[in-house]
Every structure is written in structure tokens, then in C-alpha cells.
Motif scaffolding. Sequence first.
Motif, PDB file in Angstrom:
ATOM      1  N   SER A   2       0.829  -1.206   0.000  1.00 51.11           N
ATOM      2  CA  SER A   2       0.000   0.000   0.000  1.00 51.11           C
ATOM      3  C   SER A   2       0.867   1.260   0.000  1.00 51.11           C
ATOM      4  O   SER A   2       0.615   2.200  -0.772  1.00 51.11           O
ATOM      5  CB  SER A   2      -0.931  -0.037   1.211  1.00 51.11           C
ATOM      6  OG  SER A   2      -1.493   1.220   1.421  1.00 51.11           O
ATOM      7  N   ASN A   3       1.895   1.297   0.841  1.00 54.74           N
ATOM      8  CA  ASN A   3       2.814   2.454   0.891  1.00 54.74           C
ATOM      9  C   ASN A   3       3.497   2.673  -0.457  1.00 54.74           C
ATOM     10  O   ASN A   3       3.596   3.814  -0.932  1.00 54.74           O
ATOM     11  CB  ASN A   3       3.911   2.233   1.952  1.00 54.74           C
ATOM     12  CG  ASN A   3       3.370   2.313   3.362  1.00 54.74           C
ATOM     13  OD1 ASN A   3       2.279   2.828   3.595  1.00 54.74           O
ATOM     14  ND2 ASN A   3       4.125   1.780   4.316  1.00 54.74           N
ATOM     15  N   ALA A   4       3.979   1.588  -1.055  1.00 52.07           N
ATOM     16  CA  ALA A   4       4.686   1.691  -2.343  1.00 52.07           C
ATOM     17  C   ALA A   4       3.727   2.178  -3.431  1.00 52.07           C
ATOM     18  O   ALA A   4       4.106   3.006  -4.271  1.00 52.07           O
ATOM     19  CB  ALA A   4       5.300   0.344  -2.719  1.00 52.07           C
ATOM     20  N   THR A   5       2.487   1.679  -3.403  1.00 53.34           N
ATOM     21  CA  THR A   5       1.490   2.091  -4.396  1.00 53.34           C
ATOM     22  C   THR A   5       1.175   3.576  -4.262  1.00 53.34           C
ATOM     23  O   THR A   5       1.108   4.304  -5.262  1.00 53.34           O
ATOM     24  CB  THR A   5       0.187   1.264  -4.225  1.00 53.34           C
ATOM     25  OG1 THR A   5       0.528  -0.120  -4.313  1.00 53.34           O
ATOM     26  CG2 THR A   5      -0.839   1.613  -5.283  1.00 53.34           C
ATOM     27  N   THR A   6       0.997   4.046  -3.011  1.00 55.14           N
ATOM     28  CA  THR A   6       0.692   5.460  -2.764  1.00 55.14           C
ATOM     29  C   THR A   6       1.825   6.349  -3.270  1.00 55.14           C
ATOM     30  O   THR A   6       1.578   7.328  -4.000  1.00 55.14           O
ATOM     31  CB  THR A   6       0.482   5.707  -1.251  1.00 55.14           C
ATOM     32  OG1 THR A   6      -0.577   4.851  -0.810  1.00 55.14           O
ATOM     33  CG2 THR A   6       0.111   7.149  -0.961  1.00 55.14           C
ATOM     34  N   LEU A   7       3.051   6.001  -2.896  1.00 57.38           N
ATOM     35  CA  LEU A   7       4.190   6.835  -3.307  1.00 57.38           C
ATOM     36  C   LEU A   7       4.398   6.804  -4.814  1.00 57.38           C
ATOM     37  O   LEU A   7       4.719   7.828  -5.421  1.00 57.38           O
ATOM     38  CB  LEU A   7       5.455   6.411  -2.560  1.00 57.38           C
ATOM     39  CG  LEU A   7       5.553   7.018  -1.165  1.00 57.38           C
ATOM     40  CD1 LEU A   7       6.657   6.365  -0.362  1.00 57.38           C
ATOM     41  CD2 LEU A   7       5.807   8.527  -1.261  1.00 57.38           C
ATOM     42  N   LEU A   8       4.195   5.642  -5.433  1.00 57.17           N
ATOM     43  CA  LEU A   8       4.311   5.553  -6.891  1.00 57.17           C
ATOM     44  C   LEU A   8       3.281   6.476  -7.536  1.00 57.17           C
ATOM     45  O   LEU A   8       3.607   7.219  -8.470  1.00 57.17           O
ATOM     46  CB  LEU A   8       4.112   4.096  -7.356  1.00 57.17           C
ATOM     47  CG  LEU A   8       4.103   3.871  -8.867  1.00 57.17           C
ATOM     48  CD1 LEU A   8       5.405   4.342  -9.520  1.00 57.17           C
ATOM     49  CD2 LEU A   8       3.861   2.395  -9.203  1.00 57.17           C
ATOM     50  N   GLY A   9       2.065   6.476  -7.024  1.00 57.54           N
ATOM     51  CA  GLY A   9       1.010   7.355  -7.542  1.00 57.54           C
ATOM     52  C   GLY A   9       1.380   8.820  -7.414  1.00 57.54           C
ATOM     53  O   GLY A   9       1.189   9.607  -8.342  1.00 57.54           O
TER      54      GLY A   9
END
Length: 166
Positions: free
Chosen positions: A127-134
Motif C-alpha cells: 500500500s505504501n509503495a502504491t501510494t508513493l508511486l502514484g
Amino acid sequence: MEKALNEQINAEMYSSYLYLSMSAYFADNNLNGFANWMRVQAQEELAHAMKFFDYINERGGRVELTSIEKPKKEWKNAIEVFQETLKHEQHVTSLINNLVNLAITEKDHATNSVLQWFVNEQVEEESNATTLLGEVKMTEGKGPGMFMIDRELKTRVFTPITPTQV
Ligand SMILES: [Fe+2]
Ligand SMILES: [Fe+2]
């Protein structure tokens, strides 16, 4: 099970190494907030390795440390870094799931219980990686947007895993 847990120590150490290399890449590109975030991430991965280390010892098993693969050194931009971070966390999730499958096959309930902490941790990691990628995608990896994210990521601090979670 013991062999598989030892392999997971290596996977967590490699994760730590990879994020430390990403931290160095960001520091080299004057993105000190991103560098801080990745440095904290590397500390977390080391704590994951130690959680498996402690558990193997606690169960009367034998820890065997193996060589850690050299991580990548250069990336195109922050977008590529977080694409790789997300891909890596998805890979680690599959490793944890395989460990759970093995614990179930072996009817090793205690190990399965410890692994459930990691199952939940991986949901957060992805979830953290997805948020930061976004977020970095929104800025296209440059400009004032990156400056703002960088300032925010400067505030991340490492929180050790508390004994009740071990
Ligand atoms: Fe991890
Ligand atoms: Fe992770």
C-alpha cells in the motif's frame, strides 16, 4: 521450515540492501527526503530479518547466514524507483505466502502464527509503495511537486518493532 526461514532472512537482508542503495541514489540526486524514507525502509527490512533470526533461535533452530546479492545502483528517476519498490514488495509477499503454505503443510502452527504478522505487514508495504508511486507519477518525477513530496518524506522516522509484536 528452518531452511525456508533462513532463506527469508537473506531475502529481508537483500530488501534492506536494495532500499539502502535507493537511499544513496536519492541522496546523490539531492532528494534528501526520499533518501531518508528509503533509509528508514532499509532499517525496517533489517528489523524483519532480525525477527526471523530471533524466531529461529527461539525455536532451537540454527541460523545460517548466506551472501547477500549486490543491489542495483542507478535508476532513471523516482518513478522507476517506486515501480521497482512495488514490484519487489509484491515479490516478497509471494515469498511470505509460500512460507505460510509450507507452515500449513508441515502443521507448524507456531511458525504460521509468526508469519501472520508478515502477511499483514506486506499489505502495508504494498500500500505504501502504491501510494508513493502514484504521487511521484502525478509530478512526472520532476518540478515543485517532487520538492513537496521530498519535504514530506523527510519526516519519516524508524519505529522499532515492539516486543509484543515479536
Ligand atoms: Fe520485509
Ligand atoms: Fe518490505
